[in-house]
Design a protein around this motif. Sequence first.
Motif, PDB file in Angstrom:
ATOM      1  N   LYS A   1      55.658  51.710 -15.478  1.00  0.00           N
ATOM      2  CA  LYS A   1      57.026  52.064 -15.851  1.00  0.00           C
ATOM      3  C   LYS A   1      57.822  50.776 -15.828  1.00  0.00           C
ATOM      4  N   SER A   2      58.704  50.598 -16.776  1.00  0.00           N
ATOM      5  CA  SER A   2      59.441  49.340 -16.881  1.00  0.00           C
ATOM      6  C   SER A   2      60.339  49.095 -15.670  1.00  0.00           C
ATOM      7  N   SER A   3      60.766  50.132 -15.007  1.00  0.00           N
ATOM      8  CA  SER A   3      61.659  49.983 -13.862  1.00  0.00           C
ATOM      9  C   SER A   3      60.922  49.804 -12.533  1.00  0.00           C
ATOM     10  N   CYS A   4      59.601  49.722 -12.563  1.00  0.00           N
ATOM     11  CA  CYS A   4      58.797  49.701 -11.338  1.00  0.00           C
ATOM     12  C   CYS A   4      58.430  48.270 -10.942  1.00  0.00           C
ATOM     13  N   CYS A   5      58.959  47.807  -9.809  1.00  0.00           N
ATOM     14  CA  CYS A   5      58.670  46.443  -9.361  1.00  0.00           C
ATOM     15  C   CYS A   5      57.214  46.294  -8.916  1.00  0.00           C
ATOM     16  N   LEU A   6      56.601  47.353  -8.403  1.00  0.00           N
ATOM     17  CA  LEU A   6      55.196  47.281  -8.004  1.00  0.00           C
ATOM     18  C   LEU A   6      54.285  47.162  -9.226  1.00  0.00           C
ATOM     19  N   CYS A   7      54.681  47.793 -10.314  1.00  0.00           N
ATOM     20  CA  CYS A   7      53.918  47.660 -11.561  1.00  0.00           C
ATOM     21  C   CYS A   7      53.919  46.202 -12.012  1.00  0.00           C
ATOM     22  N   TYR A   8      55.088  45.585 -11.931  1.00  0.00           N
ATOM     23  CA  TYR A   8      55.227  44.181 -12.305  1.00  0.00           C
ATOM     24  C   TYR A   8      54.364  43.305 -11.398  1.00  0.00           C
ATOM     25  N   ALA A   9      54.394  43.564 -10.095  1.00  0.00           N
ATOM     26  CA  ALA A   9      53.637  42.759  -9.132  1.00  0.00           C
ATOM     27  C   ALA A   9      52.135  42.860  -9.384  1.00  0.00           C
ATOM     28  N   VAL A  10      51.636  44.043  -9.668  1.00  0.00           N
ATOM     29  CA  VAL A  10      50.206  44.220  -9.937  1.00  0.00           C
ATOM     30  C   VAL A  10      49.829  43.498 -11.224  1.00  0.00           C
ATOM     31  N   ASN A  11      50.658  43.583 -12.241  1.00  0.00           N
ATOM     32  CA  ASN A  11      50.407  42.882 -13.498  1.00  0.00           C
ATOM     33  C   ASN A  11      50.341  41.370 -13.270  1.00  0.00           C
ATOM     34  N   VAL A  12      51.270  40.824 -12.492  1.00  0.00           N
ATOM     35  CA  VAL A  12      51.283  39.392 -12.192  1.00  0.00           C
ATOM     36  C   VAL A  12      50.022  38.997 -11.413  1.00  0.00           C
ATOM     37  N   LEU A  13      49.609  39.820 -10.460  1.00  0.00           N
ATOM     38  CA  LEU A  13      48.385  39.544  -9.700  1.00  0.00           C
ATOM     39  C   LEU A  13      47.197  39.401 -10.638  1.00  0.00           C
ATOM     40  N   PHE A  14      47.031  40.351 -11.546  1.00  0.00           N
ATOM     41  CA  PHE A  14      45.910  40.272 -12.480  1.00  0.00           C
ATOM     42  C   PHE A  14      45.992  39.023 -13.343  1.00  0.00           C
ATOM     43  N   GLN A  15      47.173  38.699 -13.818  1.00  0.00           N
ATOM     44  CA  GLN A  15      47.318  37.508 -14.645  1.00  0.00           C
ATOM     45  C   GLN A  15      46.974  36.248 -13.860  1.00  0.00           C
ATOM     46  N   GLU A  16      47.360  36.190 -12.596  1.00  0.00           N
ATOM     47  CA  GLU A  16      47.022  35.031 -11.768  1.00  0.00           C
ATOM     48  C   GLU A  16      45.525  34.946 -11.489  1.00  0.00           C
ATOM     49  N   LEU A  17      44.837  36.083 -11.582  1.00  0.00           N
ATOM     50  CA  LEU A  17      43.385  36.096 -11.398  1.00  0.00           C
ATOM     51  C   LEU A  17      42.640  35.834 -12.709  1.00  0.00           C
ATOM     52  N   GLY A  18      43.380  35.574 -13.783  1.00  0.00           N
ATOM     53  CA  GLY A  18      42.765  35.264 -15.068  1.00  0.00           C
ATOM     54  C   GLY A  18      42.495  36.471 -15.940  1.00  0.00           C
ATOM     55  N   ILE A  19      43.175  37.559 -15.668  1.00  0.00           N
ATOM     56  CA  ILE A  19      42.996  38.799 -16.420  1.00  0.00           C
ATOM     57  C   ILE A  19      44.273  39.078 -17.200  1.00  0.00           C
ATOM     58  N   ASN A  20      44.108  39.442 -18.455  1.00  0.00           N
ATOM     59  CA  ASN A  20      45.242  39.853 -19.277  1.00  0.00           C
ATOM     60  C   ASN A  20      45.108  41.357 -19.516  1.00  0.00           C
ATOM     61  N   PRO A  21      45.660  42.171 -18.615  1.00  0.00           N
ATOM     62  CA  PRO A  21      45.462  43.615 -18.729  1.00  0.00           C
ATOM     63  C   PRO A  21      46.238  44.227 -19.884  1.00  0.00           C
ATOM     64  N   ALA A  22      45.733  45.346 -20.368  1.00  0.00           N
ATOM     65  CA  ALA A  22      46.516  46.159 -21.300  1.00  0.00           C
ATOM     66  C   ALA A  22      47.510  46.932 -20.448  1.00  0.00           C
ATOM     67  N   VAL A  23      48.771  46.853 -20.789  1.00  0.00           N
ATOM     68  CA  VAL A  23      49.812  47.537 -20.025  1.00  0.00           C
ATOM     69  C   VAL A  23      50.451  48.583 -20.929  1.00  0.00           C
ATOM     70  N   TYR A  24      50.412  49.829 -20.474  1.00  0.00           N
ATOM     71  CA  TYR A  24      51.030  50.924 -21.214  1.00  0.00           C
ATOM     72  C   TYR A  24      52.267  51.375 -20.453  1.00  0.00           C
ATOM     73  N   GLU A  25      53.427  51.115 -21.040  1.00  0.00           N
ATOM     74  CA  GLU A  25      54.703  51.517 -20.447  1.00  0.00           C
ATOM     75  C   GLU A  25      54.914  53.001 -20.731  1.00  0.00           C
ATOM     76  N   ILE A  26      55.096  53.756 -19.675  1.00  0.00           N
ATOM     77  CA  ILE A  26      55.271  55.197 -19.794  1.00  0.00           C
ATOM     78  C   ILE A  26      56.748  55.528 -19.609  1.00  0.00           C
ATOM     79  N   SER A  27      57.257  56.340 -20.496  1.00  0.00           N
ATOM     80  CA  SER A  27      58.656  56.757 -20.433  1.00  0.00           C
ATOM     81  C   SER A  27      58.732  58.219 -20.004  1.00  0.00           C
ATOM     82  N   GLN A  28      59.589  58.493 -19.048  1.00  0.00           N
ATOM     83  CA  GLN A  28      59.829  59.871 -18.628  1.00  0.00           C
ATOM     84  C   GLN A  28      60.623  60.640 -19.678  1.00  0.00           C
TER      85      GLN A  28
END
Length: 100
Positions: free
Chosen positions: A18-45
């Motif tokens: 979710k775009s408003s989720c800081c934990l979502c952002y943190a997990v995405n950054v972790l993967f990128q720092e590990l050399g992974i470019n994840p597919a991110v699907y933003e879900i809207s309520q």
Amino acid sequence: METVMRLATEKGVVIFSKSSCCLCYAVNVLFQELGINPAVYEISQQDHEGREIEKALIRLGCNAPFPAVFIGGQLVGSTNEVMSLHLSGKLVQMLKPFML
């Protein structure tokens, strides 16, 4: 449920977010720092499909529906599960097939 499983298997690492989720952002950054470019699907309520995806993630066992992380098409879980795997050294092992 079909939509979630189809999207979860399109790429090695997938994050439902979710775009408003800081934990979502943190997990995405972790993967990128590990050399992974994840597919991110933003879900809207706001739309029906977003609500259905959230329900499907909960039915799959993701106790906190966002972020929902899939590696190799398998549900890993949310932030707690990802961080536990990372701290134990198991996350990098799981990600090796998908590293750049």
